[in-house]
Scaffold this active site. Structure first.
Site, short mmCIF file in Angstrom:
data_model
loop_
_atom_site.label_atom_id
_atom_site.label_comp_id
_atom_site.label_asym_id
_atom_site.label_seq_id
_atom_site.Cartn_x
_atom_site.Cartn_y
_atom_site.Cartn_z
CG ASP A 29 -26.51 27.92 58.15
OD1 ASP A 29 -26.71 26.82 57.62
OD2 ASP A 29 -26.63 28.11 59.37
CG ASP A 65 -29.35 28.84 61.65
OD1 ASP A 65 -30.23 28.19 61.06
OD2 ASP A 65 -28.18 28.46 61.74
CD GLU A 66 -30.42 26.89 56.21
OE1 GLU A 66 -30.51 26.22 57.27
OE2 GLU A 66 -30.49 26.39 55.09
P1 TTP Z 1 -28.21 24.36 61.44
O1 TTP Z 1 -27.91 25.66 60.73
O2 TTP Z 1 -28.43 23.15 60.62
O3 TTP Z 1 -27.02 24.00 62.42
P2 TTP Z 1 -26.12 24.94 63.28
O4 TTP Z 1 -26.41 26.39 63.04
O5 TTP Z 1 -26.21 24.52 64.71
O6 TTP Z 1 -24.67 24.57 62.78
P3 TTP Z 1 -23.92 24.97 61.43
O7 TTP Z 1 -24.85 25.85 60.66
O8 TTP Z 1 -22.67 25.65 61.87
O9 TTP Z 1 -23.64 23.67 60.75
O10 TTP Z 1 -29.45 24.53 62.38
C1 TTP Z 1 -29.73 25.76 63.07
C2 TTP Z 1 -30.27 25.47 64.46
O11 TTP Z 1 -31.42 24.63 64.39
C3 TTP Z 1 -29.30 24.74 65.36
O12 TTP Z 1 -28.42 25.61 66.03
C4 TTP Z 1 -30.20 23.99 66.28
C5 TTP Z 1 -31.45 23.73 65.48
N1 TTP Z 1 -31.48 22.32 65.03
C6 TTP Z 1 -32.23 21.40 65.75
O13 TTP Z 1 -32.87 21.75 66.76
N2 TTP Z 1 -32.25 20.09 65.35
C7 TTP Z 1 -31.56 19.66 64.24
O14 TTP Z 1 -31.60 18.46 63.90
C8 TTP Z 1 -30.79 20.62 63.49
C9 TTP Z 1 -30.01 20.20 62.27
C10 TTP Z 1 -30.78 21.94 63.93
MG MG Z 2 -26.54 27.21 61.14
#
Ligand code: TTP
Ligand code: MG
Length: 364
Positions: A17, A115-116
């Protein structure tokens, strides 16, 4: 029983992630953003108070800004928050680069979001922690982005692992540590535990994995239905769901053939409306969006025309709009006399709806 099941699970799974994905990308590309609280979303001052935060960098998170928060609320929590509008095209391209790297390690990849992903690396000869380190190195080399990785023998533990040392960390949870890890986990961190379940657990005095472990399967089923089973096995560090290889997805479409050829434009229009409704329903059910819409038309001479339209952002799932797009193509191909045997409407270039929908379609 549980011990027997655990002993059988010899898979090696990574959960990867990217840290604060959209925010990290924007900070990478603009050094001026690296030391300020950053929210990816529309500036409410420029959009009549509208906008939602897609994500925030860690400076802004410390001030209470988080994903899915209204921009206006975020600004209240963090008055000097800097807003940058999301650039999905860029994030999708980076996501493509990262997925290429995943394929260097295994072909069993289950993407979860841009991203995951989960990677099943059981077949790879190298030790899983070594693979995790190499993977992080490759991602950094290619994209200058940091990620967090969880390593374990099932998906739930791998995901819990990647969350454990975020940002920029690796957590390995081998069999011998797994039970202890879940016993000490706060109840809110178990998969599927949302606000409602959490409230229920609070009332029951269940605060961590240890309390959960103490509950019988029957008790959990009475309280939570079939989700009770999921919780029961999570508390025992057991979860058999495979890494579902969805990397070669696919299209979602619908066709109609006609015994009696269509000669009337309004019939064609009606058919496209029905097809569009069915496709939209299907896409919504699967939580997918498509960037390419293809219209297929076959006439009496068995001449088949397919015409696709590709957009940078996915099409909105609006059946009337899609039917109109299809008619534009139809009218161009068949301005007058026609005899139609088949009509079809298909989405390809599929992306998961998961997060983008919030940011793409909010307050347009
Ligand atoms: P995540 O992997 O949940 O969040 P992140 O990468 O920003 O943070 P981290 O992994 O460090 O906790 O989500 C990936 C991307 O998806 C995030 O950068 C933006 C998008 N996203 C949204 O648009 N809306 C949301 O509610 C969430 C959770 C994520
Ligand atoms: Mg993330």
């Amino acid at each position: 029983m549980a011990e027997f099941l655990q002993a059988k699970d010899n898979r090696r799974i990574l959960h990867v992630d990217i840290d604060a994905f959209y925010a990290q990308v924007e900070m990478r590309d603009n050094p001026a953003l690296r030391k300020v609280p950053l929210g990816i979303g529309r500036d409410p001052d420029l959009h009549h108070g509208h906008g939602v935060i897609a994500t925030a960098n860690y400076i802004a998170r410390r001030a209470g800004v988080h994903s899915a928060m209204e921009s206006i609320e975020a600004k209240r929590a963090c008055p000097n928050l800097v807003f940058v509008a999301p650039d999905f095209e860029k994030y999708r391209a980076i996501s493509g680069q990262i997925h290429q790297i995943f394929h260097e390690f295994t072909d069993m990849i289950e993407p979860v979001a841009l991203d995951e992903a989960y990677l099943d690396v059981t077949a790879n000869k190298m030790a899983a922690p070594t693979l995790a380190a190499q993977l992080r190195h490759r991602i950094w080399q290619e994209t200058q982005l940091t990620c967090s990785v969880g390593v374990s023998y099932n998906k739930v533990l791998a995901k819990l692992g990647s969350e454990h040392h975020k940002p920029n960390g690796v957590t390995v949870i081998p069999h011998e540590l797994a039970q202890d890890f879940v016993l000490n986990l706060p109840i809110k961190d178990f998969r599927g535990v949302g606000k409602k379940t959490l409230e229920k657990f609070e009332k029951m005095g269940v605060t961590d994995g240890r309390d959960l472990y103490a509950m019988s399967l029957d008790e959990l089923r009475v309280q939570f239905g079939s989700f009770g089973d999921v919780l029961y096995w999570q508390a025992r560090a057991t979860h058999f769901s495979p890494v579902k290889d969805r990397s070669v997805r696919q299209s979602v479409g619908k066709e109609s053939t006609f015994e009696l050829a269509l000669h009337d434009r309004s019939e064609v229009e009606m058919t496209f409306k029905t097809l569009a409704e069915k496709v939209v329903l299907n896409m919504k059910k699967k939580k997918l969006l498509g960037r390419t819409l293809t219209v297929k038309i076959r006439d009496d001479d068995f001449k088949t025309q397919t015409k696709g339209m590709t957009q940078a952002v996915p099409f909105e799932l609006d059946a009337a709009f899609l039917a109109r797009q299809a008619m534009l193509i139809f009218d161009e191909a068949y301005p007058d006399n026609f005899s139609i045997r088949l009509l079809g409407l298909t989405f390809s270039n599929i992306v998961e709806q998961k997060y983008e929908a919030v940011s793409l379609f909010d307050s347009l």
